[in-house]
Design an enzyme around this catalytic site. Structure first.
Site, PDB file in Angstrom:
ATOM      1  CG  HIS A 156      -0.217   0.400   2.389  1.00 15.97           C
ATOM      2  ND1 HIS A 156       0.120   1.773   2.651  1.00 15.97           N
ATOM      3  CD2 HIS A 156       0.300  -0.412   3.537  1.00 15.97           C
ATOM      4  CE1 HIS A 156       0.400   1.692   4.145  1.00 15.97           C
ATOM      5  NE2 HIS A 156       0.558   0.559   4.449  1.00 15.97           N
ATOM      6  CB  CYS A 157       1.355   4.251  -1.406  1.00 16.82           C
ATOM      7  SG  CYS A 157       0.006   4.384  -3.026  1.00 16.82           S
ATOM      8  CD1 TRP A 158      -2.064  10.173  -0.038  1.00 18.37           C
ATOM      9  CD2 TRP A 158      -2.284   9.514   2.282  1.00 18.37           C
ATOM     10  NE1 TRP A 158      -3.108  11.058   0.773  1.00 18.37           N
ATOM     11  CE2 TRP A 158      -3.156  10.648   2.085  1.00 18.37           C
ATOM     12  CE3 TRP A 158      -1.917   8.988   3.321  1.00 18.37           C
ATOM     13  CZ2 TRP A 158      -4.043  10.860   3.198  1.00 18.37           C
ATOM     14  CZ3 TRP A 158      -2.968   9.202   4.403  1.00 18.37           C
ATOM     15  CH2 TRP A 158      -3.784  10.405   4.309  1.00 18.37           C
TER      16      TRP A 158
END
Length: 347
Positions: free
Chosen positions: A93-95
């Site tokens: 995941h990222c932001w």
């Protein structure tokens, strides 16, 4: 294969999957999903450059810059992922589930990983965390004046197969001016909330959950208001422990701490203690009269606790006299009080 997965489904899996957070070290330090590993695609400075390019030039130029910055990093990313997930099953995941996590998922997939891409990224985890504090929980609050040994009893109850939630451990603070114990470092507010939500999600909502009585703030961390309001209206088992026993316990606990630390913490509450009592407390610390020091500051802490206790619904309070330092015996006595607690249950 890349498989999109929601936060609820990811956290609800019976078989855990290693989770990689590809945001920058600064973002990761501010707040992270508990248990996640950080493999940042960009350094803190690189992310600023890419973001500036995106805003000032455009999306395509930002993507090209991103590839320029990460060109020789990809083999390193994969090697780190293999250490984290040798079975080659991994979540990313990222932001908010955008380009960074998409690019990393693509690289892992290309190498042969089974990749789960968190939908909405860390932003969705934050939304999920907030929703946990709104849920109703079957709380029973363990109360008592400072030095009643509540934390030890909470841990003993946990060892006796009771469900417990240790807020002070999550906040890395014992609640008073002296709460860091000159060694604890509090997480960010964001991380405190993340950890609390994560722990709440692991609890069985059909069984009693023991939690220690706390004010809205624990050190510099704030208990999420919806959950704290539940604590304030829940059943309270209030422990009455003889004052001399509380003084002895606290004197032993604080007596090993650095005197300069104790003096500094005492000076922070001088307005509440008053100048004369502050002076006497500091002198007692300097002269290693720990029992005298504790007796002085307890006047303030006992008064504060009683003020909060009197604001509660008295019909939901059960008082229990505890005498002695045998934690197992006292915890058994607490469990024996459950029928009386149940009779005060909020309908």
């Amino acid at each position: 294969m890349i498989r999109p997965i929601s936060i609820d489904d990811f956290l609800g899996r019976a078989e855990p999957i290693p989770l990689v957070d590809v945001r920058t070290p600064a973002e990761f330090k501010q707040g992270q999903i508990p248990g996640a590993f950080n493999i940042p695609i960009f350094t803190n400075e690189e992310r600023v450059s890419v973001g500036t390019t995106y805003k000032q030039v455009g999306r395509e130029q930002a993507i090209l810059l991103g590839f320029d910055l990460t060109g020789n990093k990809w083999s390193g990313f994969i090697k780190q992922a293999l250490e984290i997930a040798p079975a080659k099953k991994i979540a990313v995941h990222c932001w908010r589930g955008g380009m960074r996590s998409g690019a990393m998922a693509w690289a892992f997939d290309l190498y042969g990983f089974e990749v789960y891409l968190i939908e909405g990224g860390y932003k969705n985890y934050r939304r999920w965390s907030a929703s946990q504090f709104e849920k109703p929980y079957p709380l029973t609050v363990l109360g008592g004046m400072t030095g009643s040994g509540k934390t030890k009893l909470l841990h003993q109850l946990g060892a006796m197969d009771e469900q417990v939630l240790d807020l002070e451990d999550l906040a890395q603070h014992q609640g008073s001016s002296y709460g860091t114990m000159n060694s604890r470092v509090q997480p960010t507010q964001e991380q405190f909330e993340n950890n609390l939500a994560f722990e709440l999600n692991k609890l069985d909502q059909s069984r009693r959950i023991w939690v220690e009585d706390e004010s809205l703030t624990i050190g510099r961390r704030c208990i999420p208001k919806p959950f704290w309001l539940q604590m304030r209206t829940a059943q309270l088992l209030n422990l009455n422990v003889p004052r001399e026993q509380r003084v002895a316990l606290l004197a032993a606990e604080y007596g090993v701490l650095d005197k300069d630390f104790l003096i500094e913490c005492t000076e922070r509450i001088w307005k509440r203690l008053g100048p004369e009592q502050t002076k006497n407390a500091i002198l007692a610390i300097a002269e290693n009269r720990m029992a005298d020091f504790v007796s002085i500051v307890l006047v303030y802490y006992d008064k504060t606790y009683l003020t909060g206790l009197n604001k509660r619904n008295q019909e939901h309070i059960v008082f229990l006299n505890i005498d002695g330092n045998e934690v197992l015996k006292n915890a058994t006595q607490i469990l024996d009080s459950i029928p009386e607690l149940d009779s005060t249950q909020i309908r």
